[in-house]
Motif scaffolding. Structure first.
Motif, mmCIF file in Angstrom:
data_model
loop_
_atom_site.group_PDB
_atom_site.id
_atom_site.type_symbol
_atom_site.label_atom_id
_atom_site.label_comp_id
_atom_site.label_asym_id
_atom_site.label_seq_id
_atom_site.Cartn_x
_atom_site.Cartn_y
_atom_site.Cartn_z
ATOM 1 N N GLN A 163 0.836 -1.207 0.000
ATOM 2 C CA GLN A 163 0.000 0.000 0.000
ATOM 3 C C GLN A 163 0.865 1.249 0.000
ATOM 4 O O GLN A 163 1.891 1.305 0.661
ATOM 5 N N GLY A 164 0.390 2.208 -0.768
ATOM 6 C CA GLY A 164 1.142 3.447 -0.878
ATOM 7 C C GLY A 164 2.307 3.361 -1.833
ATOM 8 O O GLY A 164 3.055 4.323 -1.970
ATOM 9 N N LYS A 165 2.491 2.234 -2.474
ATOM 10 C CA LYS A 165 3.585 2.094 -3.437
ATOM 11 C C LYS A 165 3.022 1.682 -4.790
ATOM 12 O O LYS A 165 1.860 1.325 -4.907
ATOM 13 N N THR A 166 3.900 1.713 -5.767
ATOM 14 C CA THR A 166 3.492 1.243 -7.083
ATOM 15 C C THR A 166 4.413 0.117 -7.518
ATOM 16 O O THR A 166 5.512 -0.050 -6.994
ATOM 17 N N ASN A 167 3.936 -0.630 -8.493
ATOM 18 C CA ASN A 167 4.642 -1.806 -8.970
ATOM 19 C C ASN A 167 4.839 -1.640 -10.474
ATOM 20 O O ASN A 167 3.875 -1.491 -11.205
ATOM 21 N N ARG A 168 6.096 -1.630 -10.922
ATOM 22 C CA ARG A 168 6.363 -1.409 -12.349
ATOM 23 C C ARG A 168 7.013 -2.652 -12.922
ATOM 24 O O ARG A 168 7.896 -3.242 -12.306
ATOM 25 N N PHE A 169 6.530 -3.057 -14.084
ATOM 26 C CA PHE A 169 7.085 -4.244 -14.726
ATOM 27 C C PHE A 169 7.350 -3.929 -16.190
ATOM 28 O O PHE A 169 6.500 -3.367 -16.872
ATOM 29 N N VAL A 170 8.536 -4.284 -16.645
ATOM 30 C CA VAL A 170 8.907 -4.079 -18.048
ATOM 31 C C VAL A 170 8.990 -5.445 -18.701
ATOM 32 O O VAL A 170 9.515 -6.392 -18.109
ATOM 33 N N VAL A 224 13.966 -12.127 -15.290
ATOM 34 C CA VAL A 224 14.487 -11.395 -14.139
ATOM 35 C C VAL A 224 15.339 -12.358 -13.324
ATOM 36 O O VAL A 224 14.850 -13.406 -12.905
ATOM 37 N N ASP A 225 16.589 -12.028 -13.128
ATOM 38 C CA ASP A 225 17.527 -12.888 -12.383
ATOM 39 C C ASP A 225 17.530 -14.316 -12.944
ATOM 40 O O ASP A 225 17.371 -15.290 -12.200
ATOM 41 N N HIS A 226 17.651 -14.437 -14.253
ATOM 42 C CA HIS A 226 17.708 -15.727 -14.961
ATOM 43 C C HIS A 226 16.429 -16.542 -14.787
ATOM 44 O O HIS A 226 16.431 -17.748 -14.953
ATOM 45 N N GLN A 227 15.381 -15.904 -14.430
ATOM 46 C CA GLN A 227 14.114 -16.600 -14.219
ATOM 47 C C GLN A 227 13.056 -15.922 -15.089
ATOM 48 O O GLN A 227 12.838 -14.725 -14.979
ATOM 49 N N GLY A 228 12.442 -16.708 -15.956
ATOM 50 C CA GLY A 228 11.412 -16.124 -16.812
ATOM 51 C C GLY A 228 10.190 -15.724 -15.995
ATOM 52 O O GLY A 228 9.730 -16.477 -15.150
ATOM 53 N N VAL A 229 9.682 -14.514 -16.226
ATOM 54 C CA VAL A 229 8.516 -14.016 -15.493
ATOM 55 C C VAL A 229 7.495 -13.545 -16.510
ATOM 56 O O VAL A 229 7.837 -12.832 -17.452
ATOM 57 N N GLU A 230 6.263 -13.961 -16.314
ATOM 58 C CA GLU A 230 5.196 -13.471 -17.182
ATOM 59 C C GLU A 230 4.097 -12.889 -16.315
ATOM 60 O O GLU A 230 3.722 -13.478 -15.307
ATOM 61 N N VAL A 231 3.595 -11.728 -16.697
ATOM 62 C CA VAL A 231 2.505 -11.095 -15.960
ATOM 63 C C VAL A 231 1.395 -10.800 -16.945
ATOM 64 O O VAL A 231 1.633 -10.258 -18.025
ATOM 65 N N LEU A 290 7.248 -11.051 -36.256
ATOM 66 C CA LEU A 290 6.798 -11.810 -37.426
ATOM 67 C C LEU A 290 5.566 -12.670 -37.128
ATOM 68 O O LEU A 290 4.883 -13.099 -38.040
ATOM 69 N N ASP A 291 5.282 -12.914 -35.853
ATOM 70 C CA ASP A 291 4.170 -13.805 -35.526
ATOM 71 C C ASP A 291 3.120 -13.076 -34.692
ATOM 72 O O ASP A 291 3.386 -12.036 -34.088
ATOM 73 N N ASP A 292 1.915 -13.658 -34.654
ATOM 74 C CA ASP A 292 0.818 -13.056 -33.896
ATOM 75 C C ASP A 292 0.945 -13.324 -32.410
ATOM 76 O O ASP A 292 0.436 -12.570 -31.597
ATOM 77 N N LYS A 293 1.553 -14.451 -32.058
ATOM 78 C CA LYS A 293 1.752 -14.786 -30.653
ATOM 79 C C LYS A 293 3.212 -15.164 -30.475
ATOM 80 O O LYS A 293 3.772 -15.853 -31.327
ATOM 81 N N LEU A 294 3.785 -14.747 -29.384
ATOM 82 C CA LEU A 294 5.199 -15.036 -29.159
ATOM 83 C C LEU A 294 5.377 -16.020 -28.014
ATOM 84 O O LEU A 294 6.302 -15.902 -27.219
ATOM 85 N N TYR A 295 4.477 -16.988 -27.905
ATOM 86 C CA TYR A 295 4.603 -17.949 -26.821
ATOM 87 C C TYR A 295 5.898 -18.742 -26.924
ATOM 88 O O TYR A 295 6.386 -19.277 -25.935
ATOM 89 N N TYR A 296 6.477 -18.807 -28.146
ATOM 90 C CA TYR A 296 7.693 -19.597 -28.298
ATOM 91 C C TYR A 296 8.884 -18.969 -27.585
ATOM 92 O O TYR A 296 9.909 -19.616 -27.420
ATOM 93 N N LEU A 297 8.720 -17.724 -27.118
ATOM 94 C CA LEU A 297 9.814 -17.133 -26.348
ATOM 95 C C LEU A 297 10.044 -17.890 -25.045
ATOM 96 O O LEU A 297 11.109 -17.814 -24.448
ATOM 97 N N ARG A 298 9.042 -18.632 -24.599
ATOM 98 C CA ARG A 298 9.195 -19.409 -23.373
ATOM 99 C C ARG A 298 10.222 -20.518 -23.546
ATOM 100 O O ARG A 298 10.850 -20.929 -22.574
ATOM 101 N N ASP A 299 10.322 -21.012 -24.786
ATOM 102 C CA ASP A 299 11.279 -22.080 -25.048
ATOM 103 C C ASP A 299 12.526 -21.545 -25.745
ATOM 104 O O ASP A 299 13.390 -22.324 -26.138
ATOM 105 N N ALA A 300 12.601 -20.226 -25.922
ATOM 106 C CA ALA A 300 13.764 -19.664 -26.609
ATOM 107 C C ALA A 300 14.874 -19.377 -25.600
ATOM 108 O O ALA A 300 14.664 -19.426 -24.381
#
Lengths: 357, 305
Positions: free
Chosen positions: B116-123, B144-151, B172-182
């Motif tokens: 509370q009273g703070k904000t949360n920023r994610f890039v 983040v820290d060698h750990q894939g994070v998705e929000v 080039l693609d409509d969905k980039l879900y393959y970045l999870r395995d890249a």
């Protein structure tokens, strides 16, 4: 020879009487028998060979009637305030006929997301009131509930339609009270002092934001379904030697003494298209221009575009505590466009921030 | 004189943009896209047909895809869609929801009830954008820290304080879900990344980077999805996979006009929708632009000491 034959036949026919004809008596009553006053609605449309002029004339008459009804002042305006009875917690008010028009989320002021169902109250009018003494509903075999309760019947219709598209009998229901026919009708059982005169328009403001209502509607018709969809059975494994029994129910009864299937066993069959009542649904938001109600949750039966019927809830803890608009909220010019529950965030409001407490 | 100065300025800005694009990591083959565009132009010239819809209003369907309703006729209702759009515009009057695409890099600031009273920023990079109306949502991915994070963020969630586009581009693609395995470097972005401004009037750049996948096991069978943004998919396949890919192909679907029709909102319906919201959206755009310019040209205060 031929003459004697004729005589024989005549004498045989004379012996036959209508009283001798035996009819098979039906022991089991059909589940639904239309009551004597039931008027079929659908008409077989035929080409009437009307000239264009006549068509225009009919259309003109119809428009005139419609305009008259729209311009009609609510009969409640004439009723004086003293005549209106007081509401008390045992009273049963009339309800509304609404159409389910879809779902979308609202957010609460503490940032939680609520899924809501939108119900539009379409052009509701009171058609007729039948006091409890005169009200003779369809006879049922089991209980005579009329003895128990003294409730009148209020007929409410929704969505005005072209009279030429329905049967004469159905139109007669409305023309006898001077209304145009409606597409949907529903009987609400109400306390006698909650009655309303014919032609009273009903709006979404009949309910208030924050109130709880019961919603009755027909569930989505899913046709003949197996046990996995109909009753949520788990089915059987896809592999490991299972053959031809992947979605079947398995055992349905025991042997031994009771070597039979017990009544009520969950089995495949027709699913959906039944009347269901969802009780205690909260109203979160209301639009007075389009008469839309935002209901909490997505459990309201029926698909988008289905009609549903709203009542004050009968759940003891969610019953109305303060007097609602009684018998209904008359039309008021300068109502605010939207009503929100206190917990609901308005979209035009500023972004939610959580202050440190 | 002024014209020359203006043109020279334009050239400068374009030059800067090209420079920056070349310096950008992982963007190696920009020629490919231009070739494709040229090919399309040639096709149009050859067939002698103009584009069917040159209505500029219809172009909004790329910028604001969530204003189009779900095409499933079972769920459609004109009144509900109207109310929904009105609510979306109300929310948009409070917060600037910029134009972005799958593949753009965004920074989202939300207010967090647990801080509370703070904000949360994610890039992160936007790997998926879906849903229509108030249900519209997008997924940001970062390492983040060698750990894939998705929000997953909802576009019209009132706890979102700001959405900032750090780099506007398409992939080039409509969905980039393959970045999870890249490999992780393809979706690693610094949290203090600076926004990159595009010169006004440039089309949204297409980043033709092709990512490298990690060896199997994968989350999905990427080889069956006809992905353009993956370079080394063949390396990891066995003969069995190739055979099954051939068996699973549905080359007839591109001729299925009804399927396409059912998946889209007809142009007549779209013009109705856009004519309803166009003015307000345009006004918001213009006023936001003015505001941002004002912010740009504020004179810095003289520092004391």
């Amino acid at each position: 020879m031929s003459k004697s034959n004729l005589k024989l036949i005549c004498s045989a026919l004379n012996k036959m009487r209508v009283s001798c004809v035996t009819a098979r008596s039906c022991h089991f009553q059909p589940k639904f028998r239309p009551p004597y006053w039931y008027a079929p609605k659908e008409r077989v449309m035929s080409e009437d060979m009307l000239t264009q002029e006549n068509r225009d004339f009919i259309e003109e008459v119809r428009q005139d009637k419609l305009n008259l009804q729209i311009a009609m002042e609510s009969p409640l305006a004439k009723v004086e305030a003293q005549e209106v009875a007081e509401w008390d917690p045992t009273t049963r008010r009339a309800g509304l006929i609404a159409r389910k028009i879809g779902n979308y989320p609202l957010w609460s002021k503490d940032g939680k997301k609520f899924q809501t169902t939108l119900l539009q109250v379409v052009d509701n009018h009171v058609i007729k009131y039948t006091p409890p003494e005169e009200f003779k509903p369809m006879k049922t075999t089991k209980l005579n509930w009329r003895e128990k309760r003294k409730l009148g019947c209020l007929l409410i219709g929704s969505e005005t339609i072209d009279p030429s598209t329905v049967t004469k009998d159905y139109c007669g229901l409305f023309s006898s009270v001077g209304m145009l026919p409606k597409r949907h009708l529903f009987r609400f059982m109400i306390s006698p002092h909650a009655k309303m005169p014919t032609g009273t328009p009903l709006f979404a403001t009949h309910f208030r934001v924050g109130d709880y209502v019961d919603v009755r509607a027909k569930t989505i018709d899913r046709g003949f379904q197996g046990v996995m969809k109909r009753w949520g059975f788990k089915g059987m494994p896809a592999s490991h030697g299972v053959t031809k029994t992947h979605r079947r129910p398995g055992n349905i009864g025991a042997g031994g003494q009771k070597a039979r299937v017990w009544p009520g066993t969950k089995m495949p069959g027709h699913m959906g298209n039944r009347w269901k009542t969802l009780r205690g649904v909260q109203i979160l938001r209301m639009n007075t221009k389009h008469n839309i109600l935002w209901m909490l949750g997505v459990g309201i039966p029926g698909e988008t575009g289905a009609m549903c019927y709203l009542f004050d809830t009968i759940l003891p803890l969610r019953k109305l505590k303060t007097p609602p608009p009684f018998p209904t909220q008359p039309f008021v010019e300068d109502l605010p466009l939207e009503y929100y529950d206190e917990s609901i965030h308005r979209f035009e409001g500023p972004t939610i921030t959580f202050e440190e407490s | 004189m002024s014209v020359i100065r203006k043109s020279s300025l334009d050239i400068l800005s374009v030059g800067k943009w090209i420079l920056r694009r070349d310096c950008r990591l992982l963007s190696a083959v920009p020629e490919k896209v231009e070739v494709a565009e040229k090919a399309q132009e040639e096709i149009e010239k050859l067939s002698g047909r103009k584009r069917r819809f040159n209505n500029p209003v219809l172009e909004y369907r790329h910028v604001y895809p969530e204003f189009l309703p779900d095409p499933n006729p079972k769920w459609r209702n004109s009144l509900r869609e109207k109310m929904e759009r009105a609510d979306m515009l109300k929310r948009r009057s409070q917060i600037d929801i910029p134009e972005f695409y799958v593949g753009s890099i965004l920074a989202v600031t939300i207010s967090d009830p647990h801080a509370q009273g703070k904000t949360n920023r994610f890039v992160g990079i936007c790997i998926e954008r879906k849903g229509c109306g108030l249900r519209a949502e997008f997924i940001l991915r970062n390492v983040v820290d060698h750990q894939g994070v998705e929000v997953k963020y909802e576009l019209y969630d009132p706890t979102i304080q700001s959405i900032q586009v750090l780099r506007l581009e398409k992939r080039l693609d409509d969905k980039l879900y393959y970045l999870r395995d890249a490999l992780p470097e393809y979706c690693t972005f610094p949290q203090d990344m600076d926004p990159e401004m595009l010169p006004e009037g440039t089309p949204v750049p297409l980043n033709p980077v092709q990512v490298k996948l990690k060896p199997k096991p994968w989350l999905e069978r990427w080889e069956r999805q006809d992905l353009k943004g993956v370079s080394n998919i063949e390396e990891h396949l066995k003969e069995k996979d190739r055979v099954r890919r051939e068996l699973r192909k549905t080359p007839w679907e591109k001729y299925d006009l009804m399927k396409q029709y059912r998946k889209t909102i007809p142009a007549e319906d779209q013009t109705e929708i856009w004519s309803e919201v166009y003015n307000q959206l345009q006004q918001m755009r213009v006023s936001r632009k003015k505001l941002s310019r004002k912010r740009l040209f504020t004179t810095p205060k003289p520092q004391l000491g």
